[in-house]
Motif scaffolding. Structure first.
Motif, short mmCIF file in Angstrom:
data_model
loop_
_atom_site.label_atom_id
_atom_site.label_comp_id
_atom_site.label_asym_id
_atom_site.label_seq_id
_atom_site.Cartn_x
_atom_site.Cartn_y
_atom_site.Cartn_z
N GLU A 1 0.78 -1.18 -0.09
CA GLU A 1 -0.22 -0.11 -0.03
C GLU A 1 0.78 1.33 0.06
N LEU A 2 2.07 1.33 0.63
CA LEU A 2 2.97 2.50 0.86
C LEU A 2 3.48 2.34 -0.64
N VAL A 3 3.73 1.31 -1.35
CA VAL A 3 4.49 1.47 -2.55
C VAL A 3 3.55 2.06 -3.69
N ILE A 4 2.34 1.67 -3.45
CA ILE A 4 1.12 2.27 -4.66
C ILE A 4 0.90 3.69 -4.08
N CYS A 5 0.75 4.14 -2.79
CA CYS A 5 0.81 5.60 -2.42
C CYS A 5 1.94 6.30 -3.18
N GLY A 6 3.13 5.67 -3.04
CA GLY A 6 4.29 6.36 -3.77
C GLY A 6 4.12 6.49 -5.54
N LEU A 7 3.76 5.47 -5.95
CA LEU A 7 3.33 5.28 -7.23
C LEU A 7 2.21 6.34 -7.88
N SER A 8 1.37 6.50 -7.09
CA SER A 8 0.35 7.39 -7.53
C SER A 8 0.77 8.69 -7.54
N LYS A 9 1.59 9.06 -6.70
CA LYS A 9 2.31 10.54 -6.71
C LYS A 9 3.10 10.70 -7.55
N ASN A 10 3.91 9.80 -8.32
CA ASN A 10 4.91 9.78 -9.37
C ASN A 10 4.41 10.31 -10.57
N PRO A 11 4.61 11.60 -11.29
CA PRO A 11 3.89 12.01 -12.75
C PRO A 11 5.07 11.42 -13.71
N TYR A 12 6.31 10.90 -13.52
CA TYR A 12 7.08 10.67 -14.64
C TYR A 12 6.85 9.21 -15.12
N LEU A 13 6.41 8.40 -14.31
CA LEU A 13 6.38 7.17 -15.09
C LEU A 13 4.90 6.84 -15.76
N SER A 14 5.00 6.03 -16.71
CA SER A 14 3.70 5.75 -17.34
C SER A 14 2.99 4.74 -16.72
N VAL A 15 1.80 4.46 -17.11
CA VAL A 15 0.75 3.30 -16.45
C VAL A 15 1.42 2.06 -16.69
N LYS A 16 1.84 1.97 -17.62
CA LYS A 16 2.49 0.62 -17.93
C LYS A 16 3.62 0.26 -16.94
N GLN A 17 4.65 1.33 -16.75
CA GLN A 17 5.77 1.11 -15.96
C GLN A 17 5.34 0.77 -14.48
N LYS A 18 4.20 1.62 -13.99
CA LYS A 18 3.83 1.46 -12.68
C LYS A 18 3.16 -0.15 -12.34
N VAL A 19 2.40 -0.47 -13.41
CA VAL A 19 2.08 -2.01 -13.45
C VAL A 19 3.20 -2.92 -13.36
N GLU A 20 4.07 -2.68 -14.16
CA GLU A 20 5.29 -3.66 -14.20
C GLU A 20 5.87 -3.59 -12.73
N HIS A 21 6.08 -2.42 -12.17
CA HIS A 21 6.57 -2.23 -10.80
C HIS A 21 6.13 -3.18 -9.99
N ILE A 22 4.53 -3.19 -9.92
CA ILE A 22 3.72 -3.68 -8.89
C ILE A 22 4.00 -5.48 -9.15
N GLU A 23 4.10 -5.69 -10.61
CA GLU A 23 3.93 -7.23 -10.76
C GLU A 23 5.30 -7.61 -10.47
N TRP A 24 6.38 -6.96 -10.50
CA TRP A 24 7.57 -7.42 -9.95
C TRP A 24 7.82 -7.93 -8.55
N PHE A 25 7.14 -6.84 -7.81
CA PHE A 25 6.82 -7.15 -6.56
C PHE A 25 6.09 -8.50 -6.12
N GLN A 26 5.04 -8.48 -6.96
CA GLN A 26 4.22 -9.98 -6.82
C GLN A 26 5.02 -10.90 -7.04
N LYS A 27 5.69 -10.97 -8.13
CA LYS A 27 6.69 -12.29 -8.44
C LYS A 27 7.84 -12.43 -7.48
N TYR A 28 8.28 -11.28 -6.91
CA TYR A 28 9.35 -11.50 -6.04
C TYR A 28 8.80 -12.11 -4.52
N PHE A 29 7.78 -11.69 -4.10
CA PHE A 29 7.28 -12.28 -2.73
C PHE A 29 6.54 -13.85 -3.12
#
Lengths: 328, 128
Positions: free
Chosen positions: A290-318
Protein backbone atom coordinates in the motif's frame (compact mmCIF):
# COMPACT_ATOMS: atom_id res chain seq x y z
CA UNK A 1 -34.32 2.21 -100.77
CA UNK A 2 -37.48 3.19 -102.63
CA UNK A 3 -39.31 3.57 -99.36
CA UNK A 4 -36.59 5.79 -98.02
CA UNK A 5 -36.68 7.90 -101.19
CA UNK A 6 -40.42 8.22 -100.89
CA UNK A 7 -40.17 9.25 -97.26
CA UNK A 8 -37.54 11.79 -98.24
CA UNK A 9 -39.80 13.29 -100.89
CA UNK A 10 -42.59 13.54 -98.39
CA UNK A 11 -40.67 15.70 -95.93
CA UNK A 12 -42.11 19.22 -96.14
CA UNK A 13 -39.01 21.35 -96.79
CA UNK A 14 -37.40 23.34 -99.63
CA UNK A 15 -36.15 20.89 -102.21
CA UNK A 16 -33.00 22.84 -102.99
CA UNK A 17 -32.09 23.31 -99.37
CA UNK A 18 -32.83 19.74 -98.58
CA UNK A 19 -30.76 18.46 -101.42
CA UNK A 20 -27.81 20.58 -100.41
CA UNK A 21 -28.10 19.72 -96.77
CA UNK A 22 -29.23 16.23 -97.60
CA UNK A 23 -25.78 15.48 -98.91
CA UNK A 24 -24.13 17.09 -95.88
CA UNK A 25 -26.22 16.04 -92.88
CA UNK A 26 -26.21 12.28 -93.53
CA UNK A 27 -22.45 12.59 -93.78
CA UNK A 28 -22.45 14.52 -90.54
CA UNK A 29 -24.70 11.94 -88.98
CA UNK A 30 -22.45 9.16 -90.19
CA UNK A 31 -19.46 10.90 -88.81
CA UNK A 32 -21.31 11.64 -85.59
CA UNK A 33 -22.10 7.99 -85.26
CA UNK A 34 -18.50 7.09 -86.00
CA UNK A 35 -17.41 9.61 -83.43
CA UNK A 36 -19.81 8.21 -80.86
CA UNK A 37 -18.56 4.73 -81.37
CA UNK A 38 -14.91 5.69 -81.22
CA UNK A 39 -13.19 6.77 -77.98
CA UNK A 40 -10.41 8.85 -79.61
CA UNK A 41 -11.75 12.11 -80.90
CA UNK A 42 -9.65 14.21 -83.25
CA UNK A 43 -9.70 17.91 -83.98
CA UNK A 44 -11.56 17.41 -87.21
CA UNK A 45 -14.32 15.65 -85.38
CA UNK A 46 -14.52 18.53 -82.90
CA UNK A 47 -15.09 21.07 -85.65
CA UNK A 48 -17.68 18.90 -87.27
CA UNK A 49 -19.42 18.39 -83.99
CA UNK A 50 -19.46 22.13 -83.43
CA UNK A 51 -21.02 22.50 -86.85
CA UNK A 52 -23.49 19.79 -85.94
CA UNK A 53 -24.43 21.59 -82.75
CA UNK A 54 -25.06 24.77 -84.71
CA UNK A 55 -27.30 22.96 -87.18
CA UNK A 56 -28.95 20.88 -84.52
CA UNK A 57 -32.48 21.90 -85.30
CA UNK A 58 -32.09 21.04 -88.94
CA UNK A 59 -30.43 17.80 -88.03
CA UNK A 60 -33.30 16.86 -85.71
CA UNK A 61 -35.79 17.50 -88.47
CA UNK A 62 -33.69 15.48 -90.84
CA UNK A 63 -33.48 12.66 -88.35
CA UNK A 64 -37.25 12.57 -88.06
CA UNK A 65 -37.47 12.38 -91.83
CA UNK A 66 -34.58 10.05 -92.31
CA UNK A 67 -35.18 7.66 -89.46
CA UNK A 68 -35.72 4.83 -91.82
CA UNK A 69 -32.66 5.83 -93.74
CA UNK A 70 -30.71 6.28 -90.52
CA UNK A 71 -31.13 2.70 -89.60
CA UNK A 72 -29.67 1.55 -92.90
CA UNK A 73 -26.46 3.57 -92.78
CA UNK A 74 -26.09 2.72 -89.08
CA UNK A 75 -25.93 -0.91 -89.92
CA UNK A 76 -23.49 -0.19 -92.69
CA UNK A 77 -21.31 1.98 -90.48
CA UNK A 78 -21.29 -0.69 -87.80
CA UNK A 79 -20.04 -3.14 -90.34
CA UNK A 80 -17.58 -0.52 -91.52
CA UNK A 81 -16.46 -0.02 -87.91
CA UNK A 82 -15.78 -3.67 -87.31
CA UNK A 83 -13.96 -3.99 -90.59
CA UNK A 84 -11.96 -0.81 -90.20
CA UNK A 85 -8.64 -2.12 -91.52
CA UNK A 86 -10.34 -3.78 -94.46
CA UNK A 87 -10.80 -1.25 -97.22
CA UNK A 88 -13.10 -3.06 -99.67
CA UNK A 89 -15.84 -3.19 -97.04
CA UNK A 90 -15.50 0.51 -96.51
CA UNK A 91 -15.73 1.07 -100.21
CA UNK A 92 -18.82 -1.07 -100.39
CA UNK A 93 -20.36 0.81 -97.50
CA UNK A 94 -19.55 4.16 -99.03
CA UNK A 95 -21.05 3.10 -102.35
CA UNK A 96 -24.17 1.83 -100.62
CA UNK A 97 -24.62 5.07 -98.73
CA UNK A 98 -24.00 7.13 -101.83
CA UNK A 99 -26.50 5.11 -103.80
CA UNK A 100 -29.13 5.61 -101.11
CA UNK A 101 -28.82 9.39 -101.40
CA UNK A 102 -31.03 11.27 -103.92
CA UNK A 103 -28.43 12.72 -106.28
CA UNK A 104 -24.73 13.14 -107.09
CA UNK A 105 -23.91 9.58 -106.15
CA UNK A 106 -20.39 9.69 -107.46
CA UNK A 107 -19.62 13.00 -105.76
CA UNK A 108 -20.97 11.87 -102.41
CA UNK A 109 -19.18 8.56 -102.70
CA UNK A 110 -15.88 10.20 -103.43
CA UNK A 111 -16.37 12.70 -100.62
CA UNK A 112 -17.26 9.94 -98.18
CA UNK A 113 -14.23 7.88 -99.12
CA UNK A 114 -11.98 10.90 -98.86
CA UNK A 115 -13.33 11.65 -95.41
CA UNK A 116 -12.88 8.07 -94.29
CA UNK A 117 -9.32 8.07 -95.57
CA UNK A 118 -8.57 11.23 -93.68
CA UNK A 119 -10.19 9.74 -90.62
CA UNK A 120 -7.98 6.67 -90.91
CA UNK A 121 -4.90 8.82 -91.29
CA UNK A 122 -5.72 10.82 -88.18
CA UNK A 123 -6.44 7.70 -86.16
CA UNK A 124 -3.16 6.17 -87.26
CA UNK A 125 -1.32 9.31 -86.33
CA UNK A 126 -2.98 9.38 -82.94
CA UNK A 127 -2.08 5.79 -82.36
CA UNK A 128 1.53 6.62 -83.11
CA UNK A 129 1.21 9.59 -80.82
CA UNK A 130 2.44 12.27 -83.20
CA UNK A 131 -0.42 14.74 -82.91
CA UNK A 132 -0.65 16.75 -79.73
CA UNK A 133 -4.17 18.17 -79.64
CA UNK A 134 -3.65 21.04 -77.21
CA UNK A 135 -7.03 22.47 -77.98
CA UNK A 136 -8.78 19.31 -77.02
CA UNK A 137 -6.83 19.05 -73.81
CA UNK A 138 -7.47 22.64 -72.84
CA UNK A 139 -11.09 22.59 -73.93
CA UNK A 140 -11.75 19.97 -71.30
CA UNK A 141 -10.12 21.95 -68.51
CA UNK A 142 -12.40 24.13 -66.45
CA UNK A 143 -10.73 27.49 -66.47
CA UNK A 144 -11.63 30.28 -64.10
CA UNK A 145 -11.63 33.86 -65.23
CA UNK A 146 -8.74 34.82 -62.95
CA UNK A 147 -6.45 32.19 -64.34
CA UNK A 148 -4.80 34.14 -67.18
CA UNK A 149 -3.86 36.88 -64.73
CA UNK A 150 -2.56 34.28 -62.28
CA UNK A 151 -0.54 32.56 -64.95
CA UNK A 152 0.96 35.89 -66.02
CA UNK A 153 1.87 36.73 -62.40
CA UNK A 154 3.31 33.30 -61.77
CA UNK A 155 5.46 33.42 -64.86
CA UNK A 156 6.74 36.86 -63.93
CA UNK A 157 7.54 35.78 -60.36
CA UNK A 158 9.30 32.60 -61.36
CA UNK A 159 11.08 34.37 -64.18
CA UNK A 160 13.75 35.70 -61.83
CA UNK A 161 14.59 32.30 -60.44
CA UNK A 162 14.32 30.04 -63.49
CA UNK A 163 16.40 30.21 -66.64
CA UNK A 164 15.44 32.63 -69.38
CA UNK A 165 14.55 29.86 -71.80
CA UNK A 166 12.14 28.29 -69.38
CA UNK A 167 10.62 31.65 -68.61
CA UNK A 168 10.03 32.45 -72.26
CA UNK A 169 8.80 28.99 -73.02
CA UNK A 170 6.36 29.11 -70.11
CA UNK A 171 5.13 32.53 -71.05
CA UNK A 172 4.56 31.73 -74.69
CA UNK A 173 2.90 28.46 -73.91
CA UNK A 174 0.66 30.03 -71.33
CA UNK A 175 -0.22 32.94 -73.56
CA UNK A 176 -1.09 30.61 -76.36
CA UNK A 177 -3.13 28.38 -74.18
CA UNK A 178 -4.85 31.34 -72.52
CA UNK A 179 -5.70 32.78 -75.95
CA UNK A 180 -7.04 29.45 -77.03
CA UNK A 181 -9.06 29.13 -73.89
CA UNK A 182 -10.49 32.61 -74.47
CA UNK A 183 -11.43 31.65 -78.03
CA UNK A 184 -12.98 28.36 -77.18
CA UNK A 185 -14.72 29.56 -74.05
CA UNK A 186 -18.13 28.94 -75.47
CA UNK A 187 -17.30 25.44 -76.43
CA UNK A 188 -15.42 24.54 -73.23
CA UNK A 189 -18.09 22.40 -71.69
CA UNK A 190 -19.93 21.65 -74.90
CA UNK A 191 -17.38 19.33 -76.42
CA UNK A 192 -17.17 15.60 -75.94
CA UNK A 193 -15.21 13.85 -73.24
CA UNK A 194 -11.78 12.87 -74.39
CA UNK A 195 -11.37 10.12 -71.77
CA UNK A 196 -7.62 10.56 -71.87
CA UNK A 197 -6.92 11.34 -68.27
CA UNK A 198 -9.31 8.89 -66.72
CA UNK A 199 -7.62 6.05 -68.52
CA UNK A 200 -4.18 7.23 -67.57
CA UNK A 201 -5.20 7.67 -63.95
CA UNK A 202 -6.57 4.15 -63.61
CA UNK A 203 -3.41 2.51 -64.95
CA UNK A 204 -0.91 3.56 -62.26
CA UNK A 205 -3.38 2.51 -59.56
CA UNK A 206 -3.23 -1.02 -60.84
CA UNK A 207 0.53 -0.84 -61.09
CA UNK A 208 0.81 0.31 -57.46
CA UNK A 209 -1.44 -2.47 -56.27
CA UNK A 210 0.65 -5.14 -57.96
CA UNK A 211 4.04 -3.85 -56.68
CA UNK A 212 3.78 -4.29 -52.92
CA UNK A 213 7.34 -4.79 -51.68
CA UNK A 214 9.94 -2.26 -52.87
CA UNK A 215 13.00 -4.03 -54.18
CA UNK A 216 16.53 -3.14 -53.18
CA UNK A 217 17.09 -1.61 -56.58
CA UNK A 218 14.12 0.68 -56.08
CA UNK A 219 15.50 1.79 -52.75
CA UNK A 220 18.90 2.41 -54.27
CA UNK A 221 17.35 4.39 -57.07
CA UNK A 222 15.34 6.45 -54.62
CA UNK A 223 18.51 7.07 -52.63
CA UNK A 224 20.36 8.22 -55.72
CA UNK A 225 17.56 10.51 -56.80
CA UNK A 226 17.27 12.02 -53.33
CA UNK A 227 21.03 12.55 -53.10
CA UNK A 228 21.11 14.27 -56.47
CA UNK A 229 18.10 16.49 -55.84
CA UNK A 230 18.95 17.38 -52.26
CA UNK A 231 20.69 20.76 -52.47
CA UNK A 232 22.75 22.15 -49.59
CA UNK A 233 20.72 24.70 -47.61
CA UNK A 234 20.83 28.12 -49.21
CA UNK A 235 20.08 30.03 -46.04
CA UNK A 236 19.51 29.66 -42.33
CA UNK A 237 15.83 28.86 -42.73
CA UNK A 238 16.48 25.86 -44.92
CA UNK A 239 19.18 24.69 -42.54
CA UNK A 240 16.72 24.87 -39.67
CA UNK A 241 14.13 22.98 -41.71
CA UNK A 242 16.66 20.26 -42.37
CA UNK A 243 17.55 20.05 -38.69
CA UNK A 244 13.89 19.81 -37.72
CA UNK A 245 13.42 16.94 -40.15
CA UNK A 246 16.44 15.16 -38.71
CA UNK A 247 15.22 15.69 -35.17
CA UNK A 248 18.03 17.94 -33.97
CA UNK A 249 15.71 20.93 -33.61
CA UNK A 250 12.38 20.89 -31.81
CA UNK A 251 9.16 21.96 -33.49
CA UNK A 252 7.90 25.43 -32.61
CA UNK A 253 5.66 26.37 -30.81
CA UNK A 254 7.12 23.95 -28.32
CA UNK A 255 4.83 21.09 -27.49
CA UNK A 256 5.42 19.91 -23.93
CA UNK A 257 4.18 16.43 -24.72
CA UNK A 258 6.28 16.01 -27.84
CA UNK A 259 7.65 12.53 -27.27
CA UNK A 260 4.97 11.27 -24.90
CA UNK A 261 2.03 9.29 -26.13
CA UNK A 262 0.38 8.55 -22.81
CA UNK A 263 -3.30 8.13 -23.50
CA UNK A 264 -4.17 6.95 -19.98
CA UNK A 265 -6.54 8.95 -17.82
CA UNK A 266 -5.65 10.24 -14.36
CA UNK A 267 -7.66 7.52 -12.61
CA UNK A 268 -5.41 4.87 -14.15
CA UNK A 269 -2.42 6.58 -12.56
CA UNK A 270 -3.85 7.17 -9.10
CA UNK A 271 -6.23 4.32 -8.27
CA UNK A 272 -3.84 1.37 -8.40
CA UNK A 273 -5.51 -0.77 -5.73
CA UNK A 274 -7.01 -3.06 -8.34
CA UNK A 275 -3.48 -4.37 -9.06
CA UNK A 276 -3.11 -5.49 -5.43
CA UNK A 277 -5.37 -8.51 -5.83
CA UNK A 278 -2.52 -11.01 -5.86
CA UNK A 279 -1.28 -10.06 -2.38
CA UNK A 280 -2.52 -11.29 1.03
CA UNK A 281 -5.08 -8.98 2.56
CA UNK A 282 -3.41 -8.64 5.92
CA UNK A 283 0.09 -8.57 7.18
CA UNK A 284 3.24 -6.57 6.66
CA UNK A 285 3.41 -7.29 2.92
CA UNK A 286 0.06 -5.66 2.32
CA UNK A 287 1.13 -2.68 4.37
CA UNK A 288 4.30 -2.41 2.36
CA UNK A 289 2.50 -2.64 -0.96
CA UNK A 290 0.00 0.00 0.00
CA UNK A 291 2.91 2.33 0.68
CA UNK A 292 4.38 1.45 -2.70
CA UNK A 293 1.08 2.27 -4.38
CA UNK A 294 0.83 5.54 -2.54
CA UNK A 295 4.27 6.48 -3.81
CA UNK A 296 3.48 5.44 -7.39
CA UNK A 297 0.26 7.42 -7.49
CA UNK A 298 2.22 10.55 -6.71
CA UNK A 299 4.80 9.86 -9.43
CA UNK A 300 4.18 11.90 -12.60
CA UNK A 301 7.22 10.62 -14.48
CA UNK A 302 6.28 7.00 -14.95
CA UNK A 303 3.72 5.74 -17.42
CA UNK A 304 0.86 3.48 -16.34
CA UNK A 305 2.58 0.53 -17.95
CA UNK A 306 5.75 1.11 -15.94
CA UNK A 307 3.79 1.37 -12.70
CA UNK A 308 1.97 -1.87 -13.41
CA UNK A 309 5.28 -3.58 -14.15
CA UNK A 310 6.66 -2.31 -10.85
CA UNK A 311 3.80 -3.87 -8.89
CA UNK A 312 4.03 -7.10 -10.84
CA UNK A 313 7.73 -7.41 -10.10
CA UNK A 314 6.99 -7.22 -6.39
CA UNK A 315 4.27 -9.82 -6.73
CA UNK A 316 6.66 -12.20 -8.47
CA UNK A 317 9.36 -11.56 -5.86
CA UNK A 318 7.10 -12.29 -2.91
CA UNK A 319 5.75 -15.44 -4.54
CA UNK A 320 9.28 -16.74 -4.90
CA UNK A 321 9.91 -16.01 -1.23
CA UNK A 322 6.69 -17.63 -0.03
CA UNK A 323 8.38 -20.57 1.66
CA UNK A 324 10.67 -18.27 3.53
CA UNK A 325 7.74 -16.13 4.60
CA UNK A 326 5.81 -19.15 5.88
CA UNK A 327 8.70 -20.13 8.14
CA UNK A 328 8.43 -16.76 9.84
CA UNK B 1 7.59 3.78 -48.25
CA UNK B 2 7.71 7.54 -48.56
CA UNK B 3 9.11 7.84 -45.05
CA UNK B 4 11.77 5.24 -45.77
CA UNK B 5 12.74 7.01 -48.95
CA UNK B 6 12.98 10.28 -47.07
CA UNK B 7 15.13 8.67 -44.42
CA UNK B 8 17.40 7.22 -47.06
CA UNK B 9 17.58 10.57 -48.76
CA UNK B 10 18.57 12.33 -45.57
CA UNK B 11 21.25 9.82 -44.75
CA UNK B 12 22.54 9.90 -48.31
CA UNK B 13 22.59 13.68 -48.27
CA UNK B 14 24.58 13.66 -45.07
CA UNK B 15 27.11 11.24 -46.51
CA UNK B 16 27.45 12.79 -49.94
CA UNK B 17 27.40 16.50 -49.22
CA UNK B 18 30.09 18.07 -47.07
CA UNK B 19 28.86 19.91 -43.99
CA UNK B 20 29.26 23.67 -44.23
CA UNK B 21 31.50 24.12 -41.15
CA UNK B 22 33.93 21.22 -40.71
CA UNK B 23 34.33 20.00 -37.14
CA UNK B 24 36.54 17.41 -35.60
CA UNK B 25 34.96 13.99 -35.97
CA UNK B 26 35.67 11.67 -33.05
CA UNK B 27 35.13 8.01 -33.77
CA UNK B 28 36.89 6.58 -30.66
CA UNK B 29 36.65 7.27 -26.94
CA UNK B 30 39.52 9.30 -25.58
CA UNK B 31 41.02 6.47 -23.48
CA UNK B 32 40.22 3.09 -21.95
CA UNK B 33 39.12 4.60 -18.67
CA UNK B 34 36.47 6.53 -20.50
CA UNK B 35 35.36 3.34 -22.25
CA UNK B 36 35.02 1.50 -18.93
CA UNK B 37 33.04 4.42 -17.55
CA UNK B 38 30.72 4.18 -20.54
CA UNK B 39 30.21 0.46 -19.90
CA UNK B 40 29.41 1.11 -16.26
CA UNK B 41 26.86 3.71 -17.19
CA UNK B 42 25.13 1.31 -19.57
CA UNK B 43 24.97 -1.44 -16.97
CA UNK B 44 23.72 0.90 -14.32
CA UNK B 45 20.93 1.94 -16.66
CA UNK B 46 19.94 -1.70 -17.24
CA UNK B 47 19.83 -2.70 -13.59
CA UNK B 48 18.45 0.57 -12.24
CA UNK B 49 14.87 -0.69 -11.73
CA UNK B 50 15.88 -3.91 -10.03
CA UNK B 51 18.27 -2.18 -7.69
CA UNK B 52 15.59 0.35 -6.77
CA UNK B 53 13.07 -2.36 -5.90
CA UNK B 54 15.44 -4.51 -3.91
CA UNK B 55 16.61 -1.47 -2.01
CA UNK B 56 12.99 -0.58 -1.27
CA UNK B 57 12.64 -3.97 0.41
CA UNK B 58 15.90 -3.53 2.29
CA UNK B 59 15.39 -0.02 3.61
CA UNK B 60 12.18 -0.90 5.41
CA UNK B 61 10.85 -1.03 8.89
CA UNK B 62 7.68 -2.96 8.06
CA UNK B 63 8.89 -6.14 6.41
CA UNK B 64 10.53 -8.86 8.50
CA UNK B 65 14.29 -8.77 8.92
CA UNK B 66 14.85 -12.18 7.41
CA UNK B 67 13.38 -10.95 4.16
CA UNK B 68 15.62 -7.94 4.27
CA UNK B 69 18.71 -10.07 4.79
CA UNK B 70 17.77 -12.15 1.78
CA UNK B 71 17.40 -8.96 -0.20
CA UNK B 72 20.85 -7.86 0.95
CA UNK B 73 22.38 -10.99 -0.42
CA UNK B 74 20.53 -10.62 -3.66
CA UNK B 75 21.72 -7.13 -4.32
CA UNK B 76 25.27 -8.10 -3.53
CA UNK B 77 25.00 -10.86 -6.10
CA UNK B 78 24.29 -8.40 -8.90
CA UNK B 79 27.24 -7.48 -11.18
CA UNK B 80 29.57 -4.96 -9.67
CA UNK B 81 29.40 -2.51 -12.58
CA UNK B 82 25.64 -2.17 -12.23
CA UNK B 83 25.81 0.10 -9.23
CA UNK B 84 25.66 3.82 -10.02
CA UNK B 85 28.25 4.66 -7.40
CA UNK B 86 31.04 3.47 -9.66
CA UNK B 87 30.23 6.04 -12.34
CA UNK B 88 32.67 8.94 -12.45
CA UNK B 89 31.73 12.17 -14.23
CA UNK B 90 34.73 12.57 -16.44
CA UNK B 91 35.43 15.36 -18.90
CA UNK B 92 33.82 14.57 -22.21
CA UNK B 93 36.70 15.77 -24.35
CA UNK B 94 39.79 14.92 -22.35
CA UNK B 95 38.52 12.23 -19.92
CA UNK B 96 39.92 14.17 -16.95
CA UNK B 97 38.36 12.76 -13.73
CA UNK B 98 38.87 15.85 -11.63
CA UNK B 99 37.95 19.50 -12.11
CA UNK B 100 34.87 18.75 -14.23
CA UNK B 101 31.97 21.22 -14.22
CA UNK B 102 28.73 19.29 -14.27
CA UNK B 103 26.75 21.74 -16.37
CA UNK B 104 29.10 21.55 -19.33
CA UNK B 105 30.63 18.10 -18.70
CA UNK B 106 34.01 19.67 -19.44
CA UNK B 107 37.18 19.90 -17.42
CA UNK B 108 38.23 23.33 -16.24
CA UNK B 109 41.05 23.59 -18.75
CA UNK B 110 38.92 22.82 -21.81
CA UNK B 111 36.18 25.08 -20.52
CA UNK B 112 38.57 27.96 -20.14
CA UNK B 113 39.97 27.32 -23.60
CA UNK B 114 36.58 27.44 -25.27
CA UNK B 115 35.35 30.38 -23.26
CA UNK B 116 38.35 32.50 -24.22
CA UNK B 117 37.74 31.76 -27.91
CA UNK B 118 34.07 32.80 -27.48
CA UNK B 119 32.79 29.30 -28.26
CA UNK B 120 30.75 28.95 -25.07
CA UNK B 121 27.36 30.56 -25.46
CA UNK B 122 26.61 33.11 -22.73
CA UNK B 123 29.93 32.66 -20.93
CA UNK B 124 31.92 35.78 -20.23
CA UNK B 125 35.00 36.69 -18.21
CA UNK B 126 34.00 37.83 -14.79
CA UNK B 127 34.76 41.38 -13.91
CA UNK B 128 33.25 43.33 -11.05
Amino acid sequence: KDKSAASKDSTPEGAAKRQEDGAETPKQQLLDIIGNMKVEVSYRKKLQQIKASENKKQAMNKLQGLDSEGSVPQGITEDAQRGKPLNPELVKAASAVASSLPRDKKQTESELLAQLRRHEETTDKQKKGEIINLRNVISEMTIKRQSPAQWGLGSRLTGRISLQLDEDGRRTRRERSSAQSMDSRRSLKVGKRLNIFTKASTEPEHALKTVSSPTIWDLEFAKEVAAVTAQPPRNGFEEMIQWTKEGILWEYPIDNEAGMEDDAEFHDHIFLEKHLEGFPKEGPIRHFMELVICGLSKNPYLSVKQKVEHIEWFQKYFEEKKELLQEI
Amino acid sequence: MAAAALGWALRAARQVLPSPCPRQVRSYYVDWRMLRDVKRRKMAYEYADERLRINAIRKNSILPKELQEVADKEIAALPRDSCPVRIRNRCVLTSRPRGVKRRWRLSRIVFRDFADHAQMCGVQRAMW
